[in-house]
Design a protein around this motif. Structure first.
Motif, mmCIF file in Angstrom:
data_model
loop_
_atom_site.group_PDB
_atom_site.id
_atom_site.type_symbol
_atom_site.label_atom_id
_atom_site.label_comp_id
_atom_site.label_asym_id
_atom_site.label_seq_id
_atom_site.Cartn_x
_atom_site.Cartn_y
_atom_site.Cartn_z
ATOM 1 N N VAL A 119 41.488 38.527 31.538
ATOM 2 C CA VAL A 119 42.292 36.888 31.582
ATOM 3 C C VAL A 119 43.442 36.868 32.107
ATOM 4 C CG1 VAL A 119 43.044 35.341 29.746
ATOM 5 C CG2 VAL A 119 40.795 36.804 29.296
ATOM 6 N N VAL A 120 44.397 37.789 32.090
ATOM 7 C CA VAL A 120 45.591 37.663 32.976
ATOM 8 C C VAL A 120 45.194 37.536 34.131
ATOM 9 C CG1 VAL A 120 47.516 39.271 33.851
ATOM 10 C CG2 VAL A 120 46.876 39.072 31.081
ATOM 11 N N CYS A 121 44.384 38.407 34.951
ATOM 12 C CA CYS A 121 43.962 38.097 36.206
ATOM 13 C C CYS A 121 43.340 36.898 36.525
ATOM 14 C CB CYS A 121 42.908 39.281 36.604
ATOM 15 S SG CYS A 121 42.742 39.583 38.455
ATOM 16 N N ARG A 122 42.846 36.220 35.760
ATOM 17 C CA ARG A 122 42.193 34.877 35.868
ATOM 18 C C ARG A 122 43.225 33.824 35.865
ATOM 19 N NH1 ARG A 122 36.786 33.062 33.569
ATOM 20 N NH2 ARG A 122 36.116 34.541 34.967
ATOM 21 N N GLU A 123 44.299 34.145 35.015
ATOM 22 C CA GLU A 123 45.328 33.241 34.553
ATOM 23 C C GLU A 123 46.320 33.131 35.775
ATOM 24 O OE1 GLU A 123 47.279 31.224 31.912
ATOM 25 O OE2 GLU A 123 45.550 31.169 30.450
ATOM 26 N N LEU A 124 46.836 34.502 36.384
ATOM 27 C CA LEU A 124 47.663 34.459 37.383
ATOM 28 C C LEU A 124 47.046 34.610 38.673
ATOM 29 C CD1 LEU A 124 49.889 37.367 35.950
ATOM 30 C CD2 LEU A 124 50.293 34.573 35.736
ATOM 31 N N GLY A 125 45.734 34.791 38.804
ATOM 32 C CA GLY A 125 45.297 34.970 40.126
ATOM 33 C C GLY A 125 45.395 36.551 40.468
ATOM 34 N N ARG A 126 45.890 37.200 39.992
ATOM 35 C CA ARG A 126 46.273 38.646 40.247
ATOM 36 C C ARG A 126 46.392 39.717 38.949
ATOM 37 N NH1 ARG A 126 51.568 39.105 38.511
ATOM 38 N NH2 ARG A 126 52.977 37.295 38.879
#
Length: 185
Positions: A127-134
């Motif tokens: 989810v963090v990766c999706r939110e930040l793009g990284r």
């Protein structure tokens, strides 16, 4: 019940409700067999032991809990946690309670706890990766601690725990975006 699989699922479901409400130790075999409507012989045939039953309960709960985490945002993580407790009752984490109650001495519980927490951490990282793009391992760890804290604090903080954790998570995500503004979606 029609099949051996149905009986096993019924037993696991019944045991989960009893373990969640009364604890592992306080839930004796007589209580289990009475609530499940089966003999102790049938119970042992389908599960083998009370320890294995607890491990099966934790595995089933892990699957259900992870299905509830099919969300696309950090805000969604906390909304799903709120929905989970609205449906399940606010008694904290069954995995941590089981580990505490058994003193960390049952390998089945230790393994189930480690597996569950790793899966939740991985999902938060996605989810963090999706939110930040990284990827952001530090943010993932921070959010995991907020998530875990809200899960336990709901026992005594009720309606305050999840909203407070959600607000803190939103601040952490905003700070992570500010550190690397080109990664926003």
């Amino acid at each position: 019940m029609d099949s051996s699989t149905d009986r096993r699922e019924h037993l696991i479901s019944t045991a989960e409700a009893l373990f969640d409400r009364h604890g592992f130790t306080a839930t004796g075999m007589d209580r289990l067999t009475g609530a499940a409507g089966m003999s102790s012989r049938t119970l042992y045939k389908h599960i083998g032991s009370k320890n294995r039953l607890l491990a099966a309960v934790l595995e089933a709960r892990d699957c259900r809990f992870l299905r509830s985490l099919k969300v696309d945002s950090v805000d969604g993580l906390f909304e799903s946690l709120d929905n989970w407790f609205a449906g399940e009752g606010a008694r904290g984490c069954l995995f941590l309670r089981s580990w505490g109650e058994t003193g960390g001495d049952l390998p089945e519980v230790v393994e189930a706890l480690a597996r569950h927490k790793q899966r939740v951490l991985r999902r938060i990282g996605e989810v963090v990766c999706r939110e930040l793009g990284r990827e952001d391992e530090a943010l993932t760890e921070e959010l995991m601690l907020l998530y875990e804290g809200a899960t336990q604090a709901i026992i005594y903080r009720r309606d305050l725990a999840i909203p407070a954790a959600r607000r803190a998570a939103q601040h952490l995500v905003a700070a992570a975006r500010a550190r690397c503004p080109d990664s926003e979606n």
